[in-house]
Design a protein around this motif. Sequence first.
Motif, PDB file in Angstrom:
ATOM      1  N   ASP A  35       0.387 -17.197-122.070  1.00 35.35           N
ATOM      2  CA  ASP A  35       1.414 -16.533-121.268  1.00 35.35           C
ATOM      3  C   ASP A  35       2.201 -17.516-120.423  1.00 35.35           C
ATOM      4  OD1 ASP A  35      -0.460 -17.269-119.397  1.00 35.35           O
ATOM      5  OD2 ASP A  35      -0.459 -15.338-118.346  1.00 35.35           O
ATOM      6  N   GLY A  36       2.042 -18.829-120.698  1.00 33.48           N
ATOM      7  CA  GLY A  36       2.774 -19.843-119.953  1.00 33.48           C
ATOM      8  C   GLY A  36       2.481 -21.218-120.511  1.00 33.48           C
ATOM      9  N   PRO A  37       3.002 -22.266-119.857  1.00 32.36           N
ATOM     10  CA  PRO A  37       2.819 -23.621-120.371  1.00 32.36           C
ATOM     11  C   PRO A  37       1.378 -24.118-120.224  1.00 32.36           C
ATOM     12  CG  PRO A  37       3.978 -23.660-118.279  1.00 32.36           C
ATOM     13  CD  PRO A  37       3.868 -22.235-118.662  1.00 32.36           C
ATOM     14  N   GLY A  38       0.939 -24.915-121.201  1.00 34.19           N
ATOM     15  CA  GLY A  38      -0.393 -25.493-121.157  1.00 34.19           C
ATOM     16  C   GLY A  38      -0.758 -26.095-122.492  1.00 34.19           C
ATOM     17  N   THR A  39      -1.850 -26.847-122.492  1.00 32.05           N
ATOM     18  CA  THR A  39      -2.364 -27.476-123.707  1.00 32.05           C
ATOM     19  C   THR A  39      -3.642 -26.762-124.111  1.00 32.05           C
ATOM     20  OG1 THR A  39      -1.496 -29.606-122.944  1.00 32.05           O
ATOM     21  CG2 THR A  39      -3.069 -29.651-124.755  1.00 32.05           C
ATOM     22  N   VAL A  40      -3.745 -26.397-125.386  1.00 33.40           N
ATOM     23  CA  VAL A  40      -4.896 -25.645-125.866  1.00 33.40           C
ATOM     24  C   VAL A  40      -5.383 -26.253-127.179  1.00 33.40           C
ATOM     25  CG1 VAL A  40      -5.791 -23.383-126.545  1.00 33.40           C
ATOM     26  CG2 VAL A  40      -3.941 -23.535-124.839  1.00 33.40           C
ATOM     27  N   LEU A  41      -6.692 -26.462-127.281  1.00 27.97           N
ATOM     28  CA  LEU A  41      -7.315 -26.856-128.537  1.00 27.97           C
ATOM     29  C   LEU A  41      -8.437 -25.870-128.841  1.00 27.97           C
ATOM     30  CD1 LEU A  41      -6.857 -29.807-126.805  1.00 27.97           C
ATOM     31  CD2 LEU A  41      -7.365 -30.636-129.093  1.00 27.97           C
ATOM     32  N   TRP A  55       1.413 -35.423-128.681  1.00 29.99           N
ATOM     33  CA  TRP A  55       0.547 -36.219-129.552  1.00 29.99           C
ATOM     34  C   TRP A  55      -0.742 -35.439-129.798  1.00 29.99           C
ATOM     35  CZ3 TRP A  55       3.392 -37.902-125.514  1.00 29.99           C
ATOM     36  CH2 TRP A  55       4.297 -38.962-125.714  1.00 29.99           C
ATOM     37  N   PHE A  56      -1.230 -35.512-131.031  1.00 23.14           N
ATOM     38  CA  PHE A  56      -2.460 -34.819-131.403  1.00 23.14           C
ATOM     39  C   PHE A  56      -3.399 -35.840-132.036  1.00 23.14           C
ATOM     40  CE2 PHE A  56       1.027 -31.892-131.252  1.00 23.14           C
ATOM     41  CZ  PHE A  56       0.510 -30.835-130.514  1.00 23.14           C
ATOM     42  N   LEU A 112      -9.710 -27.132-136.750  1.00 22.76           N
ATOM     43  CA  LEU A 112      -9.045 -27.430-135.482  1.00 22.76           C
ATOM     44  C   LEU A 112      -7.622 -26.892-135.454  1.00 22.76           C
ATOM     45  CD1 LEU A 112      -9.290 -29.058-132.775  1.00 22.76           C
ATOM     46  CD2 LEU A 112      -8.232 -30.970-133.992  1.00 22.76           C
ATOM     47  N   LEU A 113      -7.281 -26.248-134.360  1.00 20.43           N
ATOM     48  CA  LEU A 113      -5.917 -25.830-134.057  1.00 20.43           C
ATOM     49  C   LEU A 113      -5.587 -26.343-132.665  1.00 20.43           C
ATOM     50  CD1 LEU A 113      -3.323 -24.178-134.495  1.00 20.43           C
ATOM     51  CD2 LEU A 113      -4.582 -22.154-133.715  1.00 20.43           C
ATOM     52  N   ALA A 114      -4.531 -27.132-132.554  1.00 20.26           N
ATOM     53  CA  ALA A 114      -4.173 -27.738-131.272  1.00 20.26           C
ATOM     54  C   ALA A 114      -2.695 -27.514-131.003  1.00 20.26           C
ATOM     55  CB  ALA A 114      -4.476 -29.238-131.286  1.00 20.26           C
ATOM     56  N   ALA A 115      -2.373 -27.175-129.755  1.00 20.06           N
ATOM     57  CA  ALA A 115      -0.982 -26.874-129.421  1.00 20.06           C
ATOM     58  C   ALA A 115      -0.697 -27.227-127.971  1.00 20.06           C
ATOM     59  CB  ALA A 115      -0.685 -25.395-129.650  1.00 20.06           C
TER      60      ALA A 115
END
Length: 798
Positions: free
Chosen positions: A725-731, A542-543, A708-711
């Motif tokens: 380089d691995g799993p995570g949430t980044v905005l 969800w974003f 905004l860029l969210a992933a």
Amino acid sequence: MELSRRQTLALASAGAAAGLVARAGGASAAAASGDDPYEPLLARAAQQLTGGAFDPADPDFAAALTALDTQAAAWWRQLDTSAGRTALWADLSPASDPGMFGQSYPRLRTIATAWATPGTSLTGQAAVRDGLLDALRFLHTTGYNASRRETGNWWFWEIGAPRALMDVCVLLRAELPAQDRDAYVATVARFVPDPDRRTNSPTLAETGANRTDKAVIVALRGLLAGDPAALALARDGLSDVRDKGKNSLFQYVTSGDGFYRDGSFVQHSDVAYTGTYGSVLLGGAGQLIALLAGSDWAVTDPAVEVLYEAVERSFEPLLFDGVMMDSVRGRAVSRERARDHVDGAAAVAHILQLAEGAPDAYADRWRAAAKGWILRNTRTPYRTLVGIPDLARAKAVLGDRTVRPADRPDGHFVFADMDRVVHRRRSWACALSLSSRRIAAYEAGNGENLHGWYTGDGMTYLYDGDDTDVFGDAFWPTVDPYRLPGTTVDTRVRADLGTGGGTGTFRPQNAVAGGAVLDARHGAAAMELIADGSTLRAKKAWFFLDNAVVALGAGITASDGRTVETVVENRNLHAQGAPRLVVDGHRQSSRQGWSAALDDARWAHLEGTGGYVFPSGGPLRALREERTGTWSALNTGADTAGSTTPVTRRYATLWFDHGPSPASASYSYVLLPRASAAATLAWSRSRPARVLANDATVQAVAAPRHGLLAAHFWAAGSVDGLGTDGPGTVLVCRRGGDVTVAVADPGRTATELTVRLPFAVRKVVHADDTVSVVPGRRPVLTVRVGGSRGHTHTARLR
């Protein structure tokens, strides 16, 4: 102890009111001598129950008084006084059963409160007094006494019955024979010797709300018995002096029960419970602080600041116009008599009570917030939900022109320690209920929450300032429990939960649940779905943007041969609602029972709720239906059972049909709360937010207007130049030359996460201690996420 101005005023008011209560109960004024340290506190305890002095001609107080009188008089008339009785009331028989005497004492408390409150039909009546004394003796002989051993639900023995019994004794104290009082106090001392331990399991330390409840009980029995040691136990129980603060209520915990620094509150080890147990803790601790203030047993622990901070960290984001969000009410959502408005009003009351003894800097803000909540909720007014004591506090705030009502909060809140997310805007809010191997998907037991299967699987609660009853108006007994908004479900038939004794929780096996918050305004969240009793797996994200919530699903796979669905919306339209539903500009039928397959739908609009955009089209399904259910189908609890009376509500449902045994299916939709049909159409055409990726590696959204860029990355990968380089949430938010980055590891599996930005950075303005930045044409952030329990790490760059 030096008292603040507010404490002095509160105590002066309590003293005056207590005198009124004592006269109403026939107590002698000589009973409260200056040499007795207990009677002034007992009078204060009585005032906490009755509210003290008030104007019965005031319409609000008159209504509350009538409500109290009506209920108390009805139970008084129905009270069985016959010689051969086995119970005080026919529906609570036999009185020897803990569930029955556990419910009988609260009824006696209601009658005793009406007897001690001026202006009721029972006030000061000798017959009522004698009937209460006789009823107490009967329950003591038949059900609750020190010679019995605990059976059934421990709560009735150690919290429910003793609390109500002590309250009745406080109200009747001037008329209660010493022999009776001593017997009742001895019974309570047997089952609640201290706040620290579970009596039926002495190695189990009490925590959270249960500890608070017991501290109040021990304090009341200490006052009635004139026992200073018991009063010290009660006070010290809040701080857990016995175990050197291990279970103190005035601390931030990092696991288990209690308040967390991020605003989370957990009870029963793994349940998000701010709205019930957290509220009870706040109320009980606030009551005890006020009760003992200025005495030899006053609460002076400086760590009480934790409780003060919890009001704004833990409660304010979860109260929408005084309604407590269901995502933090656990199994209480199944209680007919405790809907979201009721629990919300209780929390507001507890906050106002705590304000009476808190420093002005806190109390002034809380009163402003409470005034806003009370004034905005016109659908179910606060004054109809609380008794005289709480009403008196509220009216004082409402009548104080120096208190300006606070606006609704506006921001994004990630409660990482209880797998909850709340996104708030001035006119609406969206709450997200997640679960993981750390936080339960649901709690059920003792006959409660029988259909809570999917409430923690990404259920999305959309709150609208124009309809605060959407979840409180018989939603739970009438909604299709297999189609809760936001969830992806295997449509198999489920058996009822929690039909046996005791309570239990279900924690799924997934690690990922949670997300990151950027500038307290935008956010991204994710949850890996590992379904209970099914092969269904999915990756959900969800974003949260300024005026929209983008929901993505990928890797939806199952092999059980059953249909899998993702529910976009299942809106309660109330008993007679028939709002227009428009899909791609075409008005759909308003006939109940209508359904349609809308495979090519690009947008939809539901009048009074808002818009929905489908960036990748269908397969969308739509349905209007009337649904009938009963509260008893959800709750058969001994003291919370719902009625068998059928209730009917209308629903508008939108969902994606992924078919039987889908293989890597996906979905995308956008919620536009309160948007008009024209605005929804415009959004679907202009796409101010674009889905950049939606697969098993990364799910991402860009909102160029906001920079905004969210992933959320499920594995190492990149999207639009942003990589990890691995799993995570980044905005990442880029405006002009300023860049803000927020990173979280909601799976809590990594030690470090490396993030590569898609544009040049020349300097670091600020970075958390856990974030290292190498500026340059392709800057790299190294984030030490290990041990951070899924919380957000930030950096400001230029």
